[in-house]
Design an enzyme around this catalytic site. Structure first.
Site, PDB file in Angstrom:
ATOM      1  N   TYR A 142     -26.412   0.944 -68.989  1.00 43.77           N
ATOM      2  CA  TYR A 142     -25.786   1.679 -70.094  1.00 43.77           C
ATOM      3  C   TYR A 142     -25.650   0.716 -71.267  1.00 43.77           C
ATOM      4  CZ  TYR A 142     -22.126   4.114 -72.796  1.00 43.77           C
ATOM      5  OH  TYR A 142     -21.396   4.714 -73.802  1.00 43.77           O
ATOM      6  N   ASP A 237     -28.596  -7.314 -73.468  1.00 43.19           N
ATOM      7  CA  ASP A 237     -27.341  -6.624 -73.814  1.00 43.19           C
ATOM      8  C   ASP A 237     -26.217  -7.283 -73.017  1.00 43.19           C
ATOM      9  OD1 ASP A 237     -26.042  -3.203 -73.569  1.00 43.19           O
ATOM     10  OD2 ASP A 237     -25.177  -5.108 -74.252  1.00 43.19           O
ATOM     11  N   LYS A 265     -16.732  -6.585 -76.277  1.00 45.11           N
ATOM     12  CA  LYS A 265     -15.660  -6.777 -75.298  1.00 45.11           C
ATOM     13  C   LYS A 265     -14.950  -8.131 -75.459  1.00 45.11           C
ATOM     14  CE  LYS A 265     -17.994  -3.587 -72.178  1.00 45.11           C
ATOM     15  NZ  LYS A 265     -17.114  -2.439 -71.906  1.00 45.11           N
TER      16      LYS A 265
HETATM   17  P1  KE4 Z   1     -18.960   0.362 -76.622  1.00 46.68           P
HETATM   18  O1  KE4 Z   1     -19.665   1.196 -77.655  1.00 46.68           O
HETATM   19  O2  KE4 Z   1     -18.258   1.201 -75.545  1.00 46.68           O
HETATM   20  O3  KE4 Z   1     -18.021  -0.693 -77.252  1.00 46.68           O
HETATM   21  O4  KE4 Z   1     -20.042  -0.531 -75.846  1.00 46.68           O
HETATM   22  C1  KE4 Z   1     -21.125   0.134 -75.230  1.00 46.68           C
HETATM   23  C2  KE4 Z   1     -21.708  -0.775 -74.163  1.00 46.68           C
HETATM   24  C3  KE4 Z   1     -22.893  -1.437 -74.436  1.00 46.68           C
HETATM   25  N1  KE4 Z   1     -23.467  -2.255 -73.517  1.00 46.68           N
HETATM   26  C4  KE4 Z   1     -22.881  -2.467 -72.310  1.00 46.68           C
HETATM   27  C5  KE4 Z   1     -23.546  -3.377 -71.323  1.00 46.68           C
HETATM   28  C6  KE4 Z   1     -21.655  -1.818 -71.993  1.00 46.68           C
HETATM   29  O5  KE4 Z   1     -21.083  -2.034 -70.780  1.00 46.68           O
HETATM   30  C7  KE4 Z   1     -21.055  -0.955 -72.921  1.00 46.68           C
HETATM   31  C8  KE4 Z   1     -19.766  -0.204 -72.640  1.00 46.68           C
HETATM   32  N2  KE4 Z   1     -19.251  -0.328 -71.300  1.00 46.68           N
HETATM   33  C9  KE4 Z   1     -18.422   0.757 -70.814  1.00 46.68           C
HETATM   34  C10 KE4 Z   1     -17.930   0.343 -69.423  1.00 46.68           C
HETATM   35  N3  KE4 Z   1     -18.777   0.773 -68.399  1.00 46.68           N
HETATM   36  C11 KE4 Z   1     -17.300   1.094 -71.735  1.00 46.68           C
HETATM   37  C12 KE4 Z   1     -16.245   1.991 -71.132  1.00 46.68           C
HETATM   38  C13 KE4 Z   1     -16.255   3.366 -71.754  1.00 46.68           C
HETATM   39  O6  KE4 Z   1     -17.342   3.918 -72.013  1.00 46.68           O
HETATM   40  O7  KE4 Z   1     -15.135   3.893 -71.958  1.00 46.68           O
END
Ligand code: KE4
Length: 425
Positions: A142, A237, A265
């Site tokens: 993801y 990523d 993060k």
């Molecule tokens: P955000 O747009 O949520 O800040 O980041 C997206 C993203 C991009 N790349 C990786 C490897 C990520 O894990 C994420 C977001 N991770 C999820 C947790 N599985 C965020 C939690 C959520 O969607 O509420």
């Protein structure tokens, strides 16, 4: 009525599903979400004043534990000077220099406000730099919710993806190839057939969005070799793995130099801050220097940068990662040993400050394998752990996170709680 439930019912009236990010709704595990009202160190408190040992850590940012006093003070000091200016600030240069110092593959970096923005921008940049349209992602990884990435595998080996979300036109996903994580043979086949057409490959260098799945060295090194040979931009990523698995991130553990890296993060310390960066010749294509447009009202926000920079300083303290890794490993080994003792089929894995729990015989190495794990049993375990005062990620397909505030004693308490929970499955 529980205050959590009351808030959930009320929230659903004005917020779709009562949450601002779907996984928080407990849809995957069932039951009602806990509305968190306070967090400190390794603990969170919900609206019913229940306290939990927290292994979500805001999905990774809280690597120092919640509300670390140094980070809070940095935020307070920044906030009194104003929240946002829409103009460059010295602090943005400070954090950019810190990121470039810590990650030599990043010669230039652009700050944004979310991981989604970071990966979306990195892909647009790779397409602009190469003049190619096709991108590759891996099933189970993801990278945020931009249209090109909400794609599931097509039917055949080299067929392009199909949208995995409503509202994404098929045209948007037809440029996205979805391959199998850790499938080296498929990499060779794909690059043999299409290498010269591929703008970029984006991957979670250590996957955390299909639970924790580690890559084989062969997969990682083959990918770097094939992307180099075909002029394809390799995007690591590291939004989740960045400064989570080690000070040099996954790329440092792998000994790989990606062309672009996305971060988020941890670098925001819990505030909305993310970034993309890498080779100077590629970054030179981004506006205002080049013709690849990217922008953001709150990009490099001074309060978020204050949280991020203070976090980045603290994780450089000697022994930070060795202690974090040892405790996370102890947790994973302790959970697996507890399951073995009570006769439940469960295994666990860890790297740096992240871990995975799998209700299956062996640690999985692909999305197909992790999909075979006993999700219903995980869901029961999740709720039994909640009852024991331990808050795990509310999905069988998410990694867990440990912070420097999780003391040895807290780790042992968690293992003991898990043993009690496992006997009730
Ligand atoms: P955000 O747009 O949520 O800040 O980041 C997206 C993203 C991009 N790349 C990786 C490897 C990520 O894990 C994420 C977001 N991770 C999820 C947790 N599985 C965020 C939690 C959520 O969607 O509420």
């Amino acid at each position: 009525m529980s205050r959590n439930l009351e808030l959930f019912e009320r929230g659903k009236k004005s917020i779709p599903g009562g949450v601002n990010s779907p996984v928080r709704a407990f849809g995957s595990v069932g039951g009602n979400p806990r509305f968190i009202k306070k967090a400190l160190g390794a603990r969170v408190w919900d609206a019913d004043d229940q306290v939990y040992l927290d292994y979500v850590g805001s999905w990774g940012p809280a690597i120092l534990g919640h509300a670390h006093p140094v980070v809070i003070k940095a935020v307070q000091d920044a906030a009194v000077d104003g929240l946002s200016f829409g103009a460059p600030t010295e602090a943005e240069i400070d954090i950019a220099e810190e990121i470039c110092k810590l990650l030599p593959s990043i010669q230039q970096v652009r700050l944004v406000s979310s991981g989604t923005e970071a990966t979306m921008s990195a892909i647009r940049l790779a397409r602009g730099y190469t003049g190619r349209d096709t991108i590759i992602k891996f099933e189970g990884c993801y990278h945020g919710h931009s249209d090109s990435l909400l794609v599931k595998a097509g039917s055949g080996l080299l067929t392009f993806g199909n949208p995995s979300s409503g509202g994404v036109p098929a045209d948007f996903s037809k440029h996205t190839l979805v391959l199998e994580y850790n499938n080296v043979e498929q990499l060779h086949t794909t690059f043999r057939e299409l290498g010269s057409q591929i703008a970029c490959v984006i991957l979670e260098p250590i996957a955390g969005n299909m639970n924790l799945i580690q890559p084989s060295a062969e997969f990682i090194h083959t990918l770097r070799q094939l992307t180099e040979q075909s002029g394809t931009v390799l995007i690591y990523d590291e939004v989740m793995t960045g400064f989570r698995v080690g000070l040099s991130c996954a790329q440092g553990l792998h000994g790989i130099t990606p062309d672009l890296t996305t971060l988020g993060k941890v670098i925001g310390g819990g505030m909305p801050l993310a970034a993309f960066g890498g080779r100077a010749d590629i970054m030179a294509k981004i506006s205002p220097l080049g013709d690849v447009y990217q922008a953001g009202t709150l990009s490099g926000n001074p309060v978020a940068v204050a949280a991020g920079l203070s976090t980045l300083k603290l994780i450089q303290e000697p022994g930070f990662y060795s202690t974090l890794s040892q405790r996370t490993q102890r947790l994973a080994q302790g959970l697996a040993a507890a399951a073995k003792e009570v006769g439940v089929t469960m295994c666990a894995d860890s790297i740096g400050g992240m871990f995975g729990i799998y209700f299956c015989e062996n640690i999985p190495s692909s999305y197909a394998q992790v999909s075979q794990s006993d999700r219903a049993r995980f869901n029961r375990f999740f709720h039994e752990m909640l009852a024991e005062g331990v808050y795990l990620a509310p999905s069988a397909y998410e990694a867990g996170f440990v912070s420097s505030a999780h003391s040895d004693e807290i780790i042992e308490q968690t293992i003991a709680a898990a043993k009690r929970a496992l006997t009730r499955l």
